[in-house]
Motif scaffolding. Structure first.
Motif, PDB file in Angstrom:
ATOM      1  N   MET A   1       0.977 -23.851  11.099  1.00 13.48           N
ATOM      2  CA  MET A   1       1.955 -22.845  11.519  1.00 13.48           C
ATOM      3  C   MET A   1       2.062 -22.759  13.050  1.00 13.48           C
ATOM      4  N   ILE A   2       0.882 -22.737  13.719  1.00 15.89           N
ATOM      5  CA  ILE A   2       0.856 -22.781  15.186  1.00 15.89           C
ATOM      6  C   ILE A   2      -0.082 -23.898  15.620  1.00 15.89           C
ATOM      7  N   VAL A   3       0.434 -24.814  16.417  1.00 18.02           N
ATOM      8  CA  VAL A   3      -0.405 -25.875  16.981  1.00 18.02           C
ATOM      9  C   VAL A   3      -0.145 -25.907  18.485  1.00 18.02           C
ATOM     10  N   ALA A   4      -1.135 -25.481  19.256  1.00 17.74           N
ATOM     11  CA  ALA A   4      -1.014 -25.461  20.712  1.00 17.74           C
ATOM     12  C   ALA A   4      -1.912 -26.542  21.299  1.00 17.74           C
ATOM     13  N   LYS A   5      -1.400 -27.227  22.305  1.00 18.30           N
ATOM     14  CA  LYS A   5      -2.159 -28.315  22.925  1.00 18.30           C
ATOM     15  C   LYS A   5      -2.082 -28.208  24.448  1.00 18.30           C
ATOM     16  N   ASN A   6      -3.245 -28.168  25.067  1.00 17.52           N
ATOM     17  CA  ASN A   6      -3.375 -28.233  26.523  1.00 17.52           C
ATOM     18  C   ASN A   6      -2.573 -27.137  27.230  1.00 17.52           C
ATOM     19  N   ILE A   7      -2.794 -25.879  26.799  1.00 13.97           N
ATOM     20  CA  ILE A   7      -2.073 -24.751  27.375  1.00 13.97           C
ATOM     21  C   ILE A   7      -2.805 -24.242  28.617  1.00 13.97           C
ATOM     22  N   HIS A   8      -2.110 -24.311  29.747  1.00 18.28           N
ATOM     23  CA  HIS A   8      -2.635 -23.821  31.026  1.00 18.28           C
ATOM     24  C   HIS A   8      -1.755 -22.677  31.520  1.00 18.28           C
ATOM     25  N   LYS A   9      -2.359 -21.789  32.301  1.00 23.70           N
ATOM     26  CA  LYS A   9      -1.583 -20.750  32.969  1.00 23.70           C
ATOM     27  C   LYS A   9      -2.225 -20.414  34.303  1.00 23.70           C
ATOM     28  N   TYR A  10      -1.403 -20.538  35.351  1.00 20.14           N
ATOM     29  CA  TYR A  10      -1.825 -20.154  36.688  1.00 20.14           C
ATOM     30  C   TYR A  10      -1.013 -18.937  37.133  1.00 20.14           C
ATOM     31  N   TYR A  11      -1.673 -18.014  37.817  1.00 21.13           N
ATOM     32  CA  TYR A  11      -0.982 -16.957  38.558  1.00 21.13           C
ATOM     33  C   TYR A  11      -1.358 -17.179  40.020  1.00 21.13           C
ATOM     34  N   ASP A  12      -0.435 -17.765  40.769  1.00 19.50           N
ATOM     35  CA  ASP A  12      -0.744 -18.262  42.108  1.00 19.50           C
ATOM     36  C   ASP A  12      -1.913 -19.249  41.989  1.00 19.50           C
ATOM     37  N   LYS A  13      -3.044 -18.971  42.612  1.00 18.86           N
ATOM     38  CA  LYS A  13      -4.175 -19.892  42.551  1.00 18.86           C
ATOM     39  C   LYS A  13      -5.174 -19.525  41.453  1.00 18.86           C
ATOM     40  N   LEU A  14      -4.909 -18.428  40.754  1.00 24.60           N
ATOM     41  CA  LEU A  14      -5.817 -17.990  39.688  1.00 24.60           C
ATOM     42  C   LEU A  14      -5.521 -18.777  38.412  1.00 24.60           C
ATOM     43  N   HIS A  15      -6.489 -19.538  37.945  1.00 24.62           N
ATOM     44  CA  HIS A  15      -6.348 -20.382  36.757  1.00 24.62           C
ATOM     45  C   HIS A  15      -6.813 -19.580  35.539  1.00 24.62           C
ATOM     46  N   VAL A  16      -5.876 -18.960  34.808  1.00 23.40           N
ATOM     47  CA  VAL A  16      -6.222 -18.029  33.726  1.00 23.40           C
ATOM     48  C   VAL A  16      -6.517 -18.765  32.422  1.00 23.40           C
ATOM     49  N   LEU A  17      -5.640 -19.698  32.040  1.00 26.67           N
ATOM     50  CA  LEU A  17      -5.863 -20.532  30.856  1.00 26.67           C
ATOM     51  C   LEU A  17      -6.087 -21.961  31.317  1.00 26.67           C
ATOM     52  N   LYS A  18      -7.115 -22.610  30.769  1.00 28.99           N
ATOM     53  CA  LYS A  18      -7.587 -23.871  31.350  1.00 28.99           C
ATOM     54  C   LYS A  18      -7.540 -25.035  30.365  1.00 28.99           C
ATOM     55  N   GLY A  19      -6.447 -25.086  29.594  1.00 22.12           N
ATOM     56  CA  GLY A  19      -6.288 -26.198  28.662  1.00 22.12           C
ATOM     57  C   GLY A  19      -6.657 -25.830  27.242  1.00 22.12           C
ATOM     58  N   VAL A  20      -6.055 -24.743  26.735  1.00 24.04           N
ATOM     59  CA  VAL A  20      -6.378 -24.240  25.394  1.00 24.04           C
ATOM     60  C   VAL A  20      -5.739 -25.122  24.325  1.00 24.04           C
ATOM     61  N   ASP A  21      -6.531 -25.503  23.348  1.00 21.09           N
ATOM     62  CA  ASP A  21      -6.057 -26.174  22.134  1.00 21.09           C
ATOM     63  C   ASP A  21      -6.309 -25.229  20.964  1.00 21.09           C
ATOM     64  N   LEU A  22      -5.337 -25.146  20.053  1.00 19.55           N
ATOM     65  CA  LEU A  22      -5.428 -24.143  18.989  1.00 19.55           C
ATOM     66  C   LEU A  22      -4.620 -24.580  17.784  1.00 19.55           C
ATOM     67  N   HIS A  23      -5.149 -24.326  16.593  1.00 22.46           N
ATOM     68  CA  HIS A  23      -4.437 -24.621  15.349  1.00 22.46           C
ATOM     69  C   HIS A  23      -4.636 -23.450  14.399  1.00 22.46           C
ATOM     70  N   ILE A  24      -3.543 -22.810  14.025  1.00 20.29           N
ATOM     71  CA  ILE A  24      -3.588 -21.668  13.112  1.00 20.29           C
ATOM     72  C   ILE A  24      -2.734 -21.985  11.894  1.00 20.29           C
ATOM     73  N   LYS A  25      -3.295 -21.793  10.723  1.00 19.86           N
ATOM     74  CA  LYS A  25      -2.618 -22.141   9.476  1.00 19.86           C
ATOM     75  C   LYS A  25      -1.754 -20.990   8.961  1.00 19.86           C
ATOM     76  N   LYS A  26      -0.786 -21.328   8.132  1.00 19.50           N
ATOM     77  CA  LYS A  26       0.071 -20.330   7.516  1.00 19.50           C
ATOM     78  C   LYS A  26      -0.770 -19.395   6.650  1.00 19.50           C
ATOM     79  N   GLY A  27      -0.514 -18.096   6.770  1.00 21.01           N
ATOM     80  CA  GLY A  27      -1.211 -17.119   5.956  1.00 21.01           C
ATOM     81  C   GLY A  27      -2.574 -16.724   6.474  1.00 21.01           C
ATOM     82  N   GLU A  28      -2.972 -17.270   7.615  1.00 23.68           N
ATOM     83  CA  GLU A  28      -4.264 -16.914   8.207  1.00 23.68           C
ATOM     84  C   GLU A  28      -4.153 -15.621   9.009  1.00 23.68           C
TER      85      GLU A  28
END
Length: 220
Positions: A1-28
């Motif tokens: 249902m959700i498959v995330a790969k290499n999710i990063h998030k910067y706010y200016d120089k602040l590295h908040v998310l550092k390469g998140v991988d995630l897999h969530i199944k339907k109905g979970e």
């Protein structure tokens, strides 16, 4: 249902998310926990398409098989309205509208028929034990009632996934427990997927999976 790969998030120089991988199944029902500042809400907002990740190579976010990162704004807004529901710690109901009107808003935004929408909204509010409160405005409702109205609003378009950010954070113990039980009841009856950021240990531990975020990554 959700498959995330290499999710990063910067706010200016602040590295908040550092390469998140995630897999969530339907109905979970998946809970995301961690200390304040670990990146939980940022991740939830990106998974829910309310925010964009910082661009990186080999990055993708698939929801029901569609890569939402490649969608144009207008297409993404329609996809979000039709497929995703949101419940926040602060219910964010519009104070000038009744419970019924608040629940109907996402469906009206999606261009659905007014009469059919109101019938569905009344059915949801009745299901949530609020049939006697449909014409009351948020200021006339208890905290638990307001949050149940927010749940009905999140469900009005029959979304595939409901994202919740500290949904019971402002509720007393009894109202929080009732809300937690409601999530599992909804999942069992409608097979919806729930992604919940929470500091509530009881809710986190009852989820099908509990993901711990530490310093911008999901810790296994």
């Amino acid at each position: 249902m959700i498959v995330a790969k290499n999710i990063h998030k910067y706010y200016d120089k602040l590295h908040v998310l550092k390469g998140v991988d995630l897999h969530i199944k339907k109905g979970e029902i998946v809970s995301i926990v961690g200390a304040s500042g670990a990146g939980k809400t940022t991740l939830l907002q990106i998974l829910g398409t309310l925010d964009n990740p910082s661009p990186e190579r080999d990055q993708s976010l698939l929801i029901n098989g569609e890569d939402v990162l490649k969608m144009k704004d207008k297409v993404l807004s329609k996809f979000r309205n039709q497929n995703l529901g949101f419940i926040f710690q602060f219910h964010q109901l519009l104070p000038e509208f009744t419970a019924l009107e608040n629940v109907c808003i996402p469906a009206f935004i999606g261009g659905k028929d007014k009469k059919e929408t109101e019938i569905e909204a009344k059915r949801l509010l009745d299901y949530l034990g609020l049939s006697h409160r449909i014409n009351h405005k948020p200021g006339e409702l208890s905290g638990g009632e307001q949050q149940r109205v927010a749940v009905a609003r999140a469900m009005i378009n029959k979304p595939l996934i409901i994202f919740a950010d500290e949904p019971s954070g402002n509720l007393d113990t009894t109202s929080a427990e009732n809300l937690h039980q409601l999530f599992f009841k909804l999942r069992d009856e409608f097979n919806q997927t729930f992604v919940i950021v929470t500091h509530n240990e009881d809710l986190a531990n009852r989820a099908d999976r509990k993901l711990m975020m530490v310093d911008g990554l999901i810790s296994n």
